[in-house]
Design a protein around this motif. Structure first.
Motif, mmCIF file in Angstrom:
data_model
loop_
_atom_site.group_PDB
_atom_site.id
_atom_site.type_symbol
_atom_site.label_atom_id
_atom_site.label_comp_id
_atom_site.label_asym_id
_atom_site.label_seq_id
_atom_site.Cartn_x
_atom_site.Cartn_y
_atom_site.Cartn_z
ATOM 1 N N VAL A 170 -29.373 -30.184 -50.241
ATOM 2 C CA VAL A 170 -28.030 -30.747 -50.116
ATOM 3 C C VAL A 170 -27.766 -31.496 -51.414
ATOM 4 O O VAL A 170 -28.332 -32.569 -51.660
ATOM 5 N N GLY A 171 -26.947 -30.928 -52.260
ATOM 6 C CA GLY A 171 -26.698 -31.532 -53.564
ATOM 7 C C GLY A 171 -25.801 -32.739 -53.494
ATOM 8 O O GLY A 171 -25.974 -33.717 -54.232
ATOM 9 N N HIS A 172 -24.820 -32.688 -52.610
ATOM 10 C CA HIS A 172 -23.929 -33.834 -52.446
ATOM 11 C C HIS A 172 -23.225 -33.770 -51.105
ATOM 12 O O HIS A 172 -23.216 -32.734 -50.428
ATOM 13 N N VAL A 173 -22.644 -34.885 -50.725
ATOM 14 C CA VAL A 173 -21.812 -35.001 -49.535
ATOM 15 C C VAL A 173 -20.468 -35.559 -49.971
ATOM 16 O O VAL A 173 -20.412 -36.508 -50.766
ATOM 17 N N HIS A 174 -19.394 -34.974 -49.485
ATOM 18 C CA HIS A 174 -18.041 -35.412 -49.831
ATOM 19 C C HIS A 174 -17.373 -35.933 -48.560
ATOM 20 O O HIS A 174 -17.341 -35.237 -47.537
ATOM 21 N N GLY A 209 -27.081 -39.982 -63.654
ATOM 22 C CA GLY A 209 -26.206 -39.159 -64.460
ATOM 23 C C GLY A 209 -25.847 -37.817 -63.853
ATOM 24 O O GLY A 209 -25.277 -36.955 -64.547
ATOM 25 N N TYR A 210 -26.178 -37.597 -62.577
ATOM 26 C CA TYR A 210 -25.754 -36.357 -61.918
ATOM 27 C C TYR A 210 -24.228 -36.367 -61.799
ATOM 28 O O TYR A 210 -23.604 -37.433 -61.802
ATOM 29 N N HIS A 211 -23.614 -35.174 -61.691
ATOM 30 C CA HIS A 211 -22.144 -35.180 -61.639
ATOM 31 C C HIS A 211 -21.616 -35.867 -60.395
ATOM 32 O O HIS A 211 -20.637 -36.602 -60.462
ATOM 33 N N HIS A 212 -22.230 -35.642 -59.238
ATOM 34 C CA HIS A 212 -21.958 -36.519 -58.090
ATOM 35 C C HIS A 212 -22.912 -36.230 -56.950
ATOM 36 O O HIS A 212 -23.188 -35.079 -56.637
ATOM 37 N N HIS A 213 -23.433 -37.292 -56.389
ATOM 38 C CA HIS A 213 -24.159 -37.217 -55.130
ATOM 39 C C HIS A 213 -23.226 -37.470 -53.958
ATOM 40 O O HIS A 213 -23.461 -36.986 -52.846
ATOM 41 N N LEU A 214 -22.180 -38.249 -54.207
ATOM 42 C CA LEU A 214 -21.179 -38.537 -53.189
ATOM 43 C C LEU A 214 -19.786 -38.393 -53.785
ATOM 44 O O LEU A 214 -19.538 -38.820 -54.920
ATOM 45 N N GLY A 215 -18.901 -37.791 -53.012
ATOM 46 C CA GLY A 215 -17.484 -37.762 -53.344
ATOM 47 C C GLY A 215 -16.710 -38.404 -52.206
ATOM 48 O O GLY A 215 -17.185 -38.470 -51.067
ATOM 49 N N ALA A 216 -15.525 -38.893 -52.523
ATOM 50 C CA ALA A 216 -14.648 -39.451 -51.497
ATOM 51 C C ALA A 216 -13.211 -39.186 -51.891
ATOM 52 O O ALA A 216 -12.862 -39.229 -53.076
ATOM 53 N N ASN A 217 -12.382 -38.888 -50.902
ATOM 54 C CA ASN A 217 -10.972 -38.672 -51.184
ATOM 55 C C ASN A 217 -10.102 -39.244 -50.074
ATOM 56 O O ASN A 217 -10.567 -39.474 -48.952
#
Length: 281
Positions: A170-174, A209-217
């Motif tokens: 799981v690379g990231h969760v948004h 420095g990963y592009h994102h582990h978490l996103g939110a909108n």
């Protein structure tokens, strides 16, 4: 925020995601046959799926569960990261053969496929470009974009595998949230992620420095706490006990209460979304 010692270590990663589901059988079949995860354990109320004995997704069926309300915060998507373009091509073939592709994008740091599961939880399958190719802003933050993805090229790269390969995680969760300020206050100021890309009504944070582990909108203007089917909790895994202890101390000094669940520290953050923190085993 304070000094760099308050930041999460570079080796921090996302662990499991857990969904509360209505139809366990249908959801298990989707994540097995379409996404390509392997069932690792199953019972009448829970299924755990993953890759090469590594659990990535937990599906929990409650006796009484209502659909997620339209204004409820919660999951935008769980993003399964594959190690190669061939694996992404195989995922595309499964989706086109057995389901419906909702979208596809070249984000300048990754190539991503988007779909929704039978209970309308978002799913992303993606692969990263080499870090050396990622664009950065003048202040050193990763800069993502959204460009069309060449699906024909992805399809030609397919290797013919029937499921997700070893090395998938799981690379990231948004998340869908009611307030981006509250999201940053918790995940950056209290937890220790670092800000990366800022887009209109969206924020992306990471460790190392990963592009994102978490996103939110806030694209859909959610205004109520998470409830009903959908995201039950997700997991952030720290690389060692020292990093875990430092995070636990920061959380205890914050306004967010915590409990211990199966050796992890569980915190209900903004919008009633539970996140669990544990050290690498």
């Amino acid at each position: 925020m304070g000094p760099d010692t308050d930041r999460l270590p570079a080796a921090t990663r996302i662990g499991r995601t857990a969904l509360q589901v209505d139809d366990l059988g249908e959801m298990t079949a989707f994540y097995r046959d379409v996404v390509g995860l392997e069932p690792l354990s199953e019972s009448s109320s829970r299924a755990v799926l993953g890759v090469a004995d590594a659990p990535l997704l937990v599906l929990d069926a409650a006796a009484e569960v209502s659909p997620r309300p339209p204004q409820s915060a919660g999951l935008f998507h769980t993003a399964f990261r594959v190690p190669s373009r061939a694996a992404l091509g195989d995922a595309l073939a499964r989706i086109q053969d057995r389901w419906q592709l909702d979208g596809a994008s070249d984000h300048r740091v990754s190539e991503a496929l988007y779909l929704a599961d039978p209970e309308d939880n978002g799913v992303e399958v993606y692969r990263d470009f080499p870090r050396s190719e990622w664009p950065h802003t003048d202040d050193g933050r990763v800069e993502m974009g959204t460009d069309p993805l060449d699906l024909d090229a992805v399809a030609r790269a397919a290797g013919g595998a029937s499921g997700l390969p070893d090395g998938t995680d799981v690379g990231h969760v948004h998340l869908e949230v009611s307030s981006l300020d509250a999201f940053a206050e918790f995940y950056v100021d209290a937890v220790g992620f670092e800000r990366q890309t800022t887009m209109r009504d969206a924020r992306f944070v990471s460790a190392g420095g990963y592009h994102h582990h978490l996103g939110a909108n806030t694209w859909h203007r959610r205004s109520e706490p998470a409830s009903g089917t959908g995201l039950a909790w997700f997991e952030v895994v720290l690389p060692d006990a020292d990093a875990f202890d430092a995070l636990r101390d920061r959380l205890e000094a914050s306004q967010y209460g915590s409990t211990t669940v199966d050796g992890a520290v569980a915190v209900t953050g903004p919008d009633g979304i539970e996140v669990r923190f544990r050290a690498e085993s």
